[in-house]
Design a protein around this motif. Structure first.
Motif, PDB file in Angstrom:
ATOM      1  N   GLN A  48       0.839  -1.389   0.043  1.00  0.00           N
ATOM      2  CA  GLN A  48      -0.261   0.062  -0.088  1.00  0.00           C
ATOM      3  C   GLN A  48       0.737   1.220  -0.072  1.00  0.00           C
ATOM      4  N   LEU A  49       1.962   1.384   0.657  1.00  0.00           N
ATOM      5  CA  LEU A  49       2.773   2.472   0.842  1.00  0.00           C
ATOM      6  C   LEU A  49       3.603   2.714  -0.528  1.00  0.00           C
ATOM      7  N   ALA A  50       4.212   1.587  -0.931  1.00  0.00           N
ATOM      8  CA  ALA A  50       4.711   1.789  -2.289  1.00  0.00           C
ATOM      9  C   ALA A  50       3.942   2.074  -3.429  1.00  0.00           C
ATOM     10  N   LYS A  51       2.855   1.676  -3.279  1.00  0.00           N
ATOM     11  CA  LYS A  51       1.710   1.943  -4.497  1.00  0.00           C
ATOM     12  C   LYS A  51       1.214   3.242  -4.179  1.00  0.00           C
ATOM     13  N   MET A  52       1.342   3.968  -3.001  1.00  0.00           N
ATOM     14  CA  MET A  52       0.709   5.503  -2.596  1.00  0.00           C
ATOM     15  C   MET A  52       1.852   6.282  -3.186  1.00  0.00           C
ATOM     16  N   ILE A  53       3.250   5.817  -3.014  1.00  0.00           N
ATOM     17  CA  ILE A  53       4.427   6.669  -3.354  1.00  0.00           C
ATOM     18  C   ILE A  53       4.413   6.727  -4.877  1.00  0.00           C
ATOM     19  N   ASN A  54       4.286   5.431  -5.705  1.00  0.00           N
ATOM     20  CA  ASN A  54       4.383   5.409  -7.130  1.00  0.00           C
ATOM     21  C   ASN A  54       3.205   6.218  -7.636  1.00  0.00           C
ATOM     22  N   ASN A  55       1.919   6.195  -7.131  1.00  0.00           N
ATOM     23  CA  ASN A  55       0.871   6.807  -7.785  1.00  0.00           C
ATOM     24  C   ASN A  55       0.884   8.357  -7.633  1.00  0.00           C
ATOM     25  N   ASP A  56       1.612   8.707  -6.484  1.00  0.00           N
ATOM     26  CA  ASP A  56       1.963  10.081  -6.266  1.00  0.00           C
ATOM     27  C   ASP A  56       2.869  10.874  -7.278  1.00  0.00           C
ATOM     28  N   PHE A  57       4.043  10.004  -7.512  1.00  0.00           N
ATOM     29  CA  PHE A  57       5.116  10.380  -8.554  1.00  0.00           C
ATOM     30  C   PHE A  57       4.414  10.213  -9.991  1.00  0.00           C
ATOM     31  N   THR A  83      12.924   4.681  10.490  1.00  0.00           N
ATOM     32  CA  THR A  83      12.546   3.642  11.201  1.00  0.00           C
ATOM     33  C   THR A  83      11.090   3.211  10.739  1.00  0.00           C
ATOM     34  N   LEU A  84      10.258   4.096  10.732  1.00  0.00           N
ATOM     35  CA  LEU A  84       8.803   3.679  10.302  1.00  0.00           C
ATOM     36  C   LEU A  84       8.752   3.226   8.936  1.00  0.00           C
ATOM     37  N   ALA A  85       9.533   3.945   8.062  1.00  0.00           N
ATOM     38  CA  ALA A  85       9.310   3.307   6.523  1.00  0.00           C
ATOM     39  C   ALA A  85      10.130   1.898   6.365  1.00  0.00           C
ATOM     40  N   ARG A  86      11.149   1.595   7.277  1.00  0.00           N
ATOM     41  CA  ARG A  86      11.782   0.476   7.194  1.00  0.00           C
ATOM     42  C   ARG A  86      10.913  -0.546   7.777  1.00  0.00           C
ATOM     43  N   THR A  87      10.384  -0.137   8.834  1.00  0.00           N
ATOM     44  CA  THR A  87       9.165  -1.170   9.520  1.00  0.00           C
ATOM     45  C   THR A  87       8.135  -1.680   8.443  1.00  0.00           C
ATOM     46  N   ILE A  88       7.609  -0.658   7.778  1.00  0.00           N
ATOM     47  CA  ILE A  88       6.229  -0.940   6.903  1.00  0.00           C
ATOM     48  C   ILE A  88       6.778  -1.522   5.803  1.00  0.00           C
ATOM     49  N   LEU A  89       7.792  -0.863   5.128  1.00  0.00           N
ATOM     50  CA  LEU A  89       8.066  -1.429   3.774  1.00  0.00           C
ATOM     51  C   LEU A  89       8.805  -2.773   3.824  1.00  0.00           C
ATOM     52  N   GLY A  90       9.849  -2.910   4.659  1.00  0.00           N
ATOM     53  CA  GLY A  90      10.510  -4.279   4.565  1.00  0.00           C
ATOM     54  C   GLY A  90      11.214  -4.460   3.577  1.00  0.00           C
ATOM     55  N   VAL A 121       6.260   9.388   6.899  1.00  0.00           N
ATOM     56  CA  VAL A 121       7.631   9.615   6.151  1.00  0.00           C
ATOM     57  C   VAL A 121       7.823  10.703   5.249  1.00  0.00           C
ATOM     58  N   ILE A 122       8.820  11.243   5.231  1.00  0.00           N
ATOM     59  CA  ILE A 122       8.824  12.074   4.092  1.00  0.00           C
ATOM     60  C   ILE A 122       9.898  11.897   3.136  1.00  0.00           C
ATOM     61  N   ILE A 123       9.589  11.936   1.825  1.00  0.00           N
ATOM     62  CA  ILE A 123      10.469  11.474   0.828  1.00  0.00           C
ATOM     63  C   ILE A 123      11.206  12.728   0.172  1.00  0.00           C
ATOM     64  N   GLN A 124      12.708  12.685   0.308  1.00  0.00           N
ATOM     65  CA  GLN A 124      13.275  13.840  -0.343  1.00  0.00           C
ATOM     66  C   GLN A 124      13.744  13.322  -1.622  1.00  0.00           C
ATOM     67  N   ALA A 125      13.388  13.573  -2.829  1.00  0.00           N
ATOM     68  CA  ALA A 125      13.930  13.116  -4.215  1.00  0.00           C
ATOM     69  C   ALA A 125      14.720  14.096  -4.769  1.00  0.00           C
ATOM     70  N   SER A 126      15.913  13.834  -5.168  1.00  0.00           N
ATOM     71  CA  SER A 126      16.924  14.545  -5.820  1.00  0.00           C
ATOM     72  C   SER A 126      17.233  13.851  -7.027  1.00  0.00           C
TER      73      SER A 126
END
Length: 192
Positions: A48-57, A83-90, A121-126
């Motif tokens: 769900q989190l990976a899909k939400m990030i993909n859909n956002d971009f 820590t939260l993203a590492r726990t959720i995403l695996g 989580v905050i994603i900083q994309a460069s």
């Protein structure tokens, strides 16, 4: 003879009733819309989190908020400082479209959003050019647990005469860098 005919009818009726009751459990091919089948797919929290990030971009790209160089990414480097993203995403990771002979590389730094009520989580994309190592574009995106769980926060009553500006992505072009606000997709309450 009548007993055999009556027995056959009773058996056929029992089979028909059993089939109608259990047809969903039998996993027979169904003639239904693909939309209905897609809506019933269960995803893990990581998916769900990976899909939400993909859909956002993908939405940012379709709205023209990402530069044309975004379509020319050769490699993606993910720095998991959350820590939260590492726990959720695996082991699950966002799937950013890559090109084999691309001229750019994308660096995704994932950090925690410290909030007791609505962590995230905050994603900083460069985006960098591979040859010159110059930064082409930078954007920050915030994803909260309420976003992941599709919870809409209750709005607190506003004080009379005070209005907050609506949240939006702000891009500020510089000579080599374009920046967007890190909380462009967060509710105004979480940005303060």
């Amino acid at each position: 003879m009548v007993a055999k005919l009556l027995g056959t009818l009773i058996i056929l009726a029992a089979l028909t009733i059993g089939y109608t009751i259990l047809k969903e459990d039998l996993d027979l091919p169904k003639k239904s819309d693909k939309k209905t089948a897609e809506a019933c797919v269960q995803l893990t929290p990581a998916q769900q989190l990976a899909k939400m990030i993909n859909n956002d971009f993908q939405t940012l790209e379709s709205e023209g908020q990402l530069p044309p160089e975004w379509k020319d990414i050769a490699t993606v480097e993910i720095r998991m400082n959350s820590t939260l993203a590492r726990t959720i995403l695996g082991k699950e990771r966002p799937n950013i479209q890559r090109v084999k002979q691309g001229a750019n590389y994308l660096e995704l730094e994932i950090v925690d959003l410290p909030d007791d009520e609505n962590p995230g989580v905050i994603i900083q994309a460069s985006l960098f050019n591979i040859k010159s190592k110059n930064k082409i574009f930078e954007i920050g995106r915030t994803y909260t647990m309420n976003d992941l769980n599709k919870v809409t926060p209750e709005k607190a009553p506003e004080a009379p005469g005070k209005k907050d500006a609506p949240a939006s992505a702000v891009t500020v072009p510089t000579s080599e860098t374009t920046t967007a606000s890190p909380a462009a997709n967060t509710p105004p309450e979480a940005q303060k």
